[in-house]
Design a protein around this motif. Structure first.
Motif, short mmCIF file in Angstrom:
data_model
loop_
_atom_site.label_atom_id
_atom_site.label_comp_id
_atom_site.label_asym_id
_atom_site.label_seq_id
_atom_site.Cartn_x
_atom_site.Cartn_y
_atom_site.Cartn_z
N GLY A 414 12.03 22.11 -29.03
CA GLY A 414 10.71 21.52 -29.26
C GLY A 414 9.58 22.18 -28.49
N GLU A 415 8.44 21.49 -28.49
CA GLU A 415 7.23 22.02 -27.86
C GLU A 415 7.40 22.30 -26.38
OE1 GLU A 415 3.94 19.80 -30.76
OE2 GLU A 415 4.20 19.15 -28.67
N SER A 416 8.24 21.53 -25.73
CA SER A 416 8.42 21.66 -24.28
C SER A 416 9.64 22.50 -23.91
CB SER A 416 8.54 20.27 -23.64
OG SER A 416 9.63 19.56 -24.21
N ALA A 417 10.14 23.31 -24.84
CA ALA A 417 11.36 24.09 -24.58
C ALA A 417 11.22 24.99 -23.37
CB ALA A 417 11.72 24.90 -25.82
N ASP A 418 10.06 25.62 -23.21
CA ASP A 418 9.89 26.53 -22.08
C ASP A 418 10.02 25.79 -20.75
OD1 ASP A 418 9.55 28.65 -23.79
OD2 ASP A 418 7.37 28.74 -23.59
N ALA A 419 9.43 24.59 -20.66
CA ALA A 419 9.49 23.81 -19.42
C ALA A 419 10.93 23.42 -19.09
CB ALA A 419 8.62 22.57 -19.53
N PHE A 420 11.70 23.03 -20.08
CA PHE A 420 13.09 22.64 -19.83
C PHE A 420 13.96 23.86 -19.50
CE2 PHE A 420 11.67 18.71 -21.67
CZ PHE A 420 12.46 17.76 -21.06
N HIS A 421 13.68 24.97 -20.17
CA HIS A 421 14.42 26.19 -19.87
C HIS A 421 14.18 26.61 -18.43
CE1 HIS A 421 15.60 30.46 -20.08
NE2 HIS A 421 16.42 30.07 -21.06
N ALA A 422 12.93 26.56 -17.99
CA ALA A 422 12.60 26.91 -16.61
C ALA A 422 13.23 25.95 -15.62
CB ALA A 422 11.08 26.93 -16.44
N LEU A 423 13.29 24.67 -15.99
CA LEU A 423 13.89 23.67 -15.13
C LEU A 423 15.34 23.99 -14.81
CD1 LEU A 423 13.68 20.58 -14.01
CD2 LEU A 423 14.83 20.04 -16.17
N ALA A 424 16.07 24.50 -15.79
CA ALA A 424 17.50 24.75 -15.62
C ALA A 424 17.81 26.09 -14.98
CB ALA A 424 18.18 24.66 -16.98
N ALA A 425 16.80 26.94 -14.86
CA ALA A 425 17.03 28.29 -14.34
C ALA A 425 17.65 28.23 -12.95
CB ALA A 425 15.71 29.06 -14.29
N GLY A 426 18.75 28.95 -12.78
CA GLY A 426 19.42 28.99 -11.49
C GLY A 426 20.30 27.80 -11.21
N VAL A 428 22.05 25.72 -14.19
CA VAL A 428 23.08 25.82 -15.21
C VAL A 428 22.62 26.84 -16.25
CG1 VAL A 428 23.94 23.44 -14.96
CG2 VAL A 428 22.07 23.91 -16.56
N GLU A 429 23.52 27.28 -17.08
CA GLU A 429 23.15 28.17 -18.16
C GLU A 429 22.17 27.46 -19.09
OE1 GLU A 429 25.18 30.96 -21.65
OE2 GLU A 429 26.45 29.83 -20.26
N ALA A 430 21.13 28.16 -19.52
CA ALA A 430 20.11 27.55 -20.37
C ALA A 430 19.84 28.44 -21.58
CB ALA A 430 18.82 27.33 -19.59
N ARG A 431 19.70 27.82 -22.72
CA ARG A 431 19.36 28.51 -23.98
C ARG A 431 18.21 27.77 -24.65
NH1 ARG A 431 24.09 30.96 -26.12
NH2 ARG A 431 25.33 31.81 -24.39
N ARG A 432 17.48 28.48 -25.49
CA ARG A 432 16.46 27.86 -26.33
C ARG A 432 16.98 27.77 -27.76
NH1 ARG A 432 13.62 31.39 -23.11
NH2 ARG A 432 11.90 30.54 -21.85
N ALA A 433 16.52 26.74 -28.49
CA ALA A 433 16.85 26.61 -29.91
C ALA A 433 15.58 26.29 -30.67
CB ALA A 433 17.89 25.52 -30.12
N THR A 434 15.45 26.84 -31.85
CA THR A 434 14.24 26.66 -32.65
C THR A 434 14.39 25.62 -33.75
OG1 THR A 434 14.86 28.52 -34.07
CG2 THR A 434 13.47 29.01 -32.16
N SER A 435 15.54 24.96 -33.80
CA SER A 435 15.77 23.88 -34.75
C SER A 435 16.89 23.02 -34.20
CB SER A 435 16.16 24.41 -36.12
OG SER A 435 17.44 25.02 -36.08
N MET A 436 17.02 21.81 -34.73
CA MET A 436 18.12 20.96 -34.29
C MET A 436 19.46 21.55 -34.72
SD MET A 436 18.95 18.37 -32.47
CE MET A 436 17.51 17.31 -32.30
N ALA A 437 19.49 22.19 -35.88
CA ALA A 437 20.73 22.81 -36.34
C ALA A 437 21.18 23.88 -35.36
CB ALA A 437 20.54 23.40 -37.73
#
Length: 486
Positions: A414-426, A428-437
Motif C-alpha cells: 500500500g501507500e505506506s509500504a516504504d515506511a513499513f519496509h524501513a521499519l523492518a530494516a535490520g 527481519v527480512e522485508a519485501r515490498r508487494a504491489t498487490s495483495m496477490a
C-alpha cells in the motif's frame, strides 16, 4: 436534487405536547413522552439515524430528518431536511425531541437546539432506544462495552456466553444492528423482547448516552483514536468513562489492570464493584503466551484451550466476557460451552487455512498500531507480517520491537509500504508487494513450517480497497487459492 421540507405537516400540535415546555434539553428519558404528540428532529441519515426515525414514526411521532447530503435516503413518513450546510432554524420549530446520530459531532447541533428549541430533549440513537426498551419491556439486564480495540469481539463473545446459559440477549449497538432497528422489528412483529442487552458503545454513542440502568460496564483499553474529534486523548478517555454512569451499587465495572488510562478511568467509576482484568488479585491469565487457564476472582478456572481463537489479547477478551456473564448468573459450565462455540468475528485474527505447516490469519480489522500489538502479543509461533495501507499517523516504532521478538519477515503493502519496509530494516527480512496477490505469494514463500502468515495492516484500507472487509476477503480468497504445497 435538494428535496424541500414541508414543515407545515409536522408543527401542528407540537407546542401543546404535554410536559414539553418544562422538559430539559438533555438528561431525561423520553419514556413519558406522548409520541403521538411529539415532533422529533433526527440529525444524520446514516444507519442509526434512519433506524431512530423509523422507530419514532412507528410510535406515532412526527419526524424530520436532517442531513447535509441532498441525496440521503429518507424513510417513508419522514419529512426530509436535506442539503443545507447547517440545520435550518425552521427545522427546529416546535421540536420536542432531537436525536443525534453517533457520526455527528454534537456541539453545533446542541447549540442550535438551545437557540431555536430550548425545551426539546436531546438523545443519541442508543440513548433513545434504551429508554424506549425500558418503557416497553421493563428493566433488562444490560452490559455496555467500550474501548479502542477489541470491543466487537467482547460484545459478540459476551452475547454467546449468555446464549449458552439459556438467555435470549440482543447483541448489537455499534456492532451490527442498531438497537432502534431491533426494537422496531420487535414492536412491528409483536414478538417478545430480549431478556438482556449486550451493547457495543463507541465513544460517539457515549457522548449522547443518558444515564441508563446498567448491570455491567467495561472499558477494555484506551489508545489514540478519533483525535480529529476530541481535543486531547484525555477528552476521548473521559467520554469512554461515561459508560459507567448507569451503574448502581449492585453493578460491575471492569477495567484492564495494565492499561495506561486505568487510573484515570478508575477515578470515574462511581457506584458498583470494580474488578481489574489481567491482575493477580482480580481476573488473570495463568501461564505464558495466550495462557493455560483463565482465572476468575472467585477462584473459578476455565481452560484457555476452550476458546478456539488465538492470542493473549483474546484471553483477556474472554476474561471480560466471562466476568460479565457470571455477573448475570450464567453458570461456569455454560460459559465453557459458549467459549468452545465461539470462533471469532470476521477479519479479527480469523484462521483461514493451514498449508505446508504454515497457518494463515486474516486480521484486516487491525487498522492501527495498538490493534496489531494486541493481536500479536503472546502469539504462539513466529510470523510473517503483511502490513501497510493508508497511514493514520500512528507511531510505527512499537512494531519494530514486536518484529524483533516474534517476527520471521515483513511484507509491506500500500501507500505506506516504504515506511513499513524501513521499519523492518535490520530486524527481519522485508519485501515490498504491489498487490495483495503478490503479498500473499511473497509471504507464503518467506514462511517456514511452524510459522504463520498474518495480514494485520496497522493502516486503513482505502488505498487499495473500499474497506477492511474487502481487504480481508481478498486476502482469504488468495490464500485459499494457493497450491497445496510450496
Amino acid at each position: 436534487m435538494t428535496r424541500e421540507p414541508d414543515f407545515a405537516r409536522t408543527t401542528g400540535s407540537a407546542s401543546t405536547s404535554s410536559g414539553s415546555a418544562a422538559a430539559p434539553a438533555s438528561g431525561s428519558a423520553p419514556a413519558d413522552l406522548d409520541f403521538a404528540r411529539t415532533t422529533a428532529l433526527v440529525i444524520g441519515a446514516g444507519a442509526s439515524g434512519r433506524a431512530a426515525a423509523e422507530l419514532l414514526v412507528f410510535l406515532g411521532a412526527r419526524v424530520r430528518l436532517y442531513d447535509q447530503n441532498p441525496d440521503a435516503t429518507v424513510p417513508a413518513g419522514v419529512v426530509p431536511v436535506l442539503g443545507a450546510a447547517d440545520v435550518p432554524p425552521e427545522a427546529l420549530a416546535g421540536v420536542d425531541l432531537m436525536v443525534l446520530s453517533p457520526g455527528v459531532p454534537p456541539a453545533r447541533f446542541r447549540a442550535a437546539q438551545q437557540e431555536f428549541a430550548p425545551s426539546a430533549r436531546v438523545h443519541g440513537e442508543m440513548s433513545l432506544s434504551l429508554a424506549i426498551a425500558a418503557a416497553r419491556f421493563g428493566r433488562l439486564p444490560t452490559v455496555l462495552i467500550t474501548g479502542t480495540n477489541g470491543k466487537s469481539t467482547v460484545t459478540a463473545l459476551t452475547g454467546a456466553l449468555l446464549a449458552a446459559g439459556g438467555m435470549r440477549p440482543f447483541v448489537g449497538g455499534n456492532l451490527g444492528v442498531p438497537l432502534a432497528a431491533a426494537l422496531l422489528e420487535l414492536l412491528r412483529s409483536r414478538a417478545p423482547g430480549p431478556d438482556a442487552l449486550v451493547l457495543e458503545c463507541s465513544s460517539f454513542q457515549l457522548e449522547t448516552l443518558d444515564r441508563a440502568a446498567t448491570d455491567v460496564a467495561m472499558v477494555l483499553n484506551i489508545t489514540p483514536d478519533h483525535l480529529d474529534r476530541y481535543p486531547t486523548l484525555e477528552d476521548y478517555a473521559a467520554t469512554k468513562a461515561r459508560v459507567f454512569a448507569g451503574l448502581d451499587g449492585d453493578g460491575l465495572a471492569l477495567l484492564d489492570a495494565g492499561d495506561t488510562f486505568t487510573p484515570f478511568l478508575r477515578a470515574r467509576v462511581g457506584a458498583g464493584r470494580l474488578v481489574l482484568v489481567d491482575d493477580p488479585a482480580g481476573a488473570h491469565i495463568l501461564g505464558p503466551g495466550p495462557g493455560d487457564s483463565l482465572v476468575l476472582p472467585a477462584g473459578d478456572t476455565v481452560p484457555r484451550n476452550a476458546l478456539p481463537i488465538p492470542g493473549r489479547h483474546n484471553s483477556k477478551n474472554a476474561l471480560f466476557a466471562l466476568l460479565a456473564a457470571r455477573h448475570l448468573g450464567v453458570g461456569l459450565d455454560a460459559c465453557v460451552r459458549g467459549l468452545e462455540g465461539f470462533h471469532g468475528l470476521p477479519h479479527r485474527m480469523t484462521f483461514v487455512r493451514e498449508r505446508a505447516g504454515v497457518r494463515f490469519y486474516d486480521d484486516s480489522k487491525a487498522t492501527n498500531v495498538a490493534s496489531v500489538l494486541a493481536s500479536l502479543d503472546g502469539f504462539d509461533r513466529p510470523f510473517v507480517l503483511i502490513a501497510g495501507g493508508r497511514a493514520k499517523g500512528d507511531d510505527l516504532t512499537p512494531l519494530r520491537d514486536l518484529l524483533r521478538r516474534s517476527g520471521r519477515a515483513l511484507v509491506a503493502i500500500g501507500e505506506s509500504a516504504d515506511a513499513f519496509h524501513a521499519l523492518a530494516a535490520g530486524v527481519v527480512e522485508a519485501r515490498r508487494a504491489t498487490s495483495m496477490a503478490e503479498a500473499v505469494e511473497v509471504a507464503a514463500a518467506l514462511a517456514g513450517r511452524g510459522d504463520a502468515v498474518i495480514l494485520s495492516p496497522a493502516c486503513a484500507s482505502y488505498d487499495w480497497f473500499k474497506n477492511y472487509g474487502e481487504r480481508g476477503d481478498t486476502f482469504a480468497r488468495l490464500v485459499r487459492a494457493l497450491s497445496a504445497e510450496k
